[in-house]
Design an enzyme around this catalytic site. Structure first.
Site, PDB file in Angstrom:
ATOM      1  N   SER A  35       7.921 -43.302 -41.444  1.00 42.47           N
ATOM      2  CA  SER A  35       7.789 -44.236 -42.561  1.00 42.47           C
ATOM      3  C   SER A  35       9.087 -44.976 -42.870  1.00 42.47           C
ATOM      4  O   SER A  35       9.062 -46.172 -43.188  1.00 42.47           O
ATOM      5  CB  SER A  35       7.294 -43.494 -43.801  1.00 42.47           C
ATOM      6  OG  SER A  35       8.176 -42.426 -44.146  1.00 42.47           O
ATOM      7  N   THR A  36      10.227 -44.295 -42.772  1.00 41.76           N
ATOM      8  CA  THR A  36      11.502 -44.966 -43.034  1.00 41.76           C
ATOM      9  C   THR A  36      11.882 -45.866 -41.864  1.00 41.76           C
ATOM     10  O   THR A  36      12.395 -46.973 -42.064  1.00 41.76           O
ATOM     11  CB  THR A  36      12.613 -43.943 -43.318  1.00 41.76           C
ATOM     12  OG1 THR A  36      12.155 -42.996 -44.282  1.00 41.76           O
ATOM     13  CG2 THR A  36      13.856 -44.622 -43.874  1.00 41.76           C
ATOM     14  N   GLY A  87      14.620 -41.771 -38.837  1.00 44.40           N
ATOM     15  CA  GLY A  87      14.603 -40.907 -40.007  1.00 44.40           C
ATOM     16  C   GLY A  87      14.628 -39.449 -39.609  1.00 44.40           C
ATOM     17  O   GLY A  87      14.945 -39.091 -38.473  1.00 44.40           O
ATOM     18  N   GLY A 101       7.489 -34.862 -37.470  1.00 39.31           N
ATOM     19  CA  GLY A 101       6.326 -34.930 -38.338  1.00 39.31           C
ATOM     20  C   GLY A 101       5.299 -35.928 -37.836  1.00 39.31           C
ATOM     21  O   GLY A 101       4.100 -35.756 -38.036  1.00 39.31           O
ATOM     22  N   GLY A 102       5.786 -36.953 -37.140  1.00 39.36           N
ATOM     23  CA  GLY A 102       4.896 -37.928 -36.522  1.00 39.36           C
ATOM     24  C   GLY A 102       4.556 -37.602 -35.085  1.00 39.36           C
ATOM     25  O   GLY A 102       3.833 -38.361 -34.427  1.00 39.36           O
ATOM     26  N   GLU A 108      11.781 -39.533 -29.037  1.00 42.35           N
ATOM     27  CA  GLU A 108      12.926 -39.769 -29.914  1.00 42.35           C
ATOM     28  C   GLU A 108      14.194 -39.183 -29.306  1.00 42.35           C
ATOM     29  O   GLU A 108      15.248 -39.834 -29.295  1.00 42.35           O
ATOM     30  CB  GLU A 108      12.655 -39.173 -31.296  1.00 42.35           C
ATOM     31  CG  GLU A 108      11.610 -39.945 -32.086  1.00 42.35           C
ATOM     32  CD  GLU A 108      11.133 -39.233 -33.333  1.00 42.35           C
ATOM     33  OE1 GLU A 108      10.508 -39.892 -34.170  1.00 42.35           O
ATOM     34  OE2 GLU A 108      11.372 -38.012 -33.465  1.00 42.35           O
TER      35      GLU A 108
END
EC number: 5.3.1.6
Length: 225
Positions: A35-36, A87, A101-102, A108
């Site tokens: 989200s960030t 994030g 979390g995603g 990443e």
């Protein structure tokens, strides 16, 4: 009082201000997921003509970048990047993190490994004294699910399959609660070495280089010790 969404926006804006001097026609920026990171992507749109392109850590982020007209490159065609911006679900004072979390922690880690610096953008709720309140995501090859789950139980964890979720790599996620994370780099190595584990969501070998922490009193900048 600022809302969590406003704090996330503050962190994203701080990252954009930090990377702006680095932009140029040959510059490629690594971009995370969440989200960030989404807010960072939205802000990056105004600089799309001032950089060569980006490398995304997930299909989700790639689609959002492309939707803004920002070039998305294959990492195999990229040899270097000045920064990776992402994030975290939790971060401590040593800039060790829990991410995933995603469900994108594998890509990443890969993208971050190519960048010169990792900039973590978070709101103040993500800063913790010790990692582990957020369950540790572990990406696992499907046939190894039970074997890995047993090994994680032996480490003191309580693994739970993330139902209905498949990673961009075609694998599953076990979310592991209850782990005692006293030595994040050591646990990261231990979990990643379990046969069948692709990678876990601990980012401690290394962690972030810089954290931009959005607070009610502005941005707090943390540097890796």
């Amino acid at each position: 009082m600022l809302t969590q969404q406003e704090l996330k926006q503050q962190a994203a804006d701080a990252a954009l201000a930090l990377i702006e001097p680095l932009l140029g026609p040959d510059v490629i920026i690594g971009v995370g997921t969440g989200s960030t990171a989404d807010l960072f992507i939205d802000g990056l749109a105004r600089y799309r003509d001032r950089l060569r392109g980006t490398v995304a850590s997930s299909e989700r982020s790639a689609a959002r970048l492309a939707g803004h007209g920002i070039t998305v490159l294959d990492l195999n065609d990229v040899t270097s990047m000045p920064v990776y911006v992402d994030g975290a679900d939790e971060i401590d004072a040593r800039l060790h993190m829990i991410k995933g979390g995603g469900g994108a922690q594998t890509r990443e880690k890969i993208v971050a490994s190519v960048a010169d610096r990792y900039i973590c953008i978070v709101d103040e709720s993500k800063l913790v004294e010790r990692l582990g309140s957020f369950p540790l995501p572990v990406e696992v090859i499907p046939m190894a699910r039970q074997a890995v789950a047993r090994a994680l139980v032996a480490l003191g964890g309580q693994p739970r399959l993330r139902e209905g979720f498949t990673t961009d790599n075609g694998n599953i996620i076990l979310d592991v609660a209850g782990l005692q994370i006293d030595d994040a780099p050591a646990l990261e190595l231990t979990v990643n070495n379990l046969p069948g584990v692709v990678t876990c969501g601990l980012f401690a070998r290394p962690g972030a280089d810089v954290a931009l922490l959005a607070t009610q009193n502005g941005i707090r900048r943390l540097e890796r010790p």
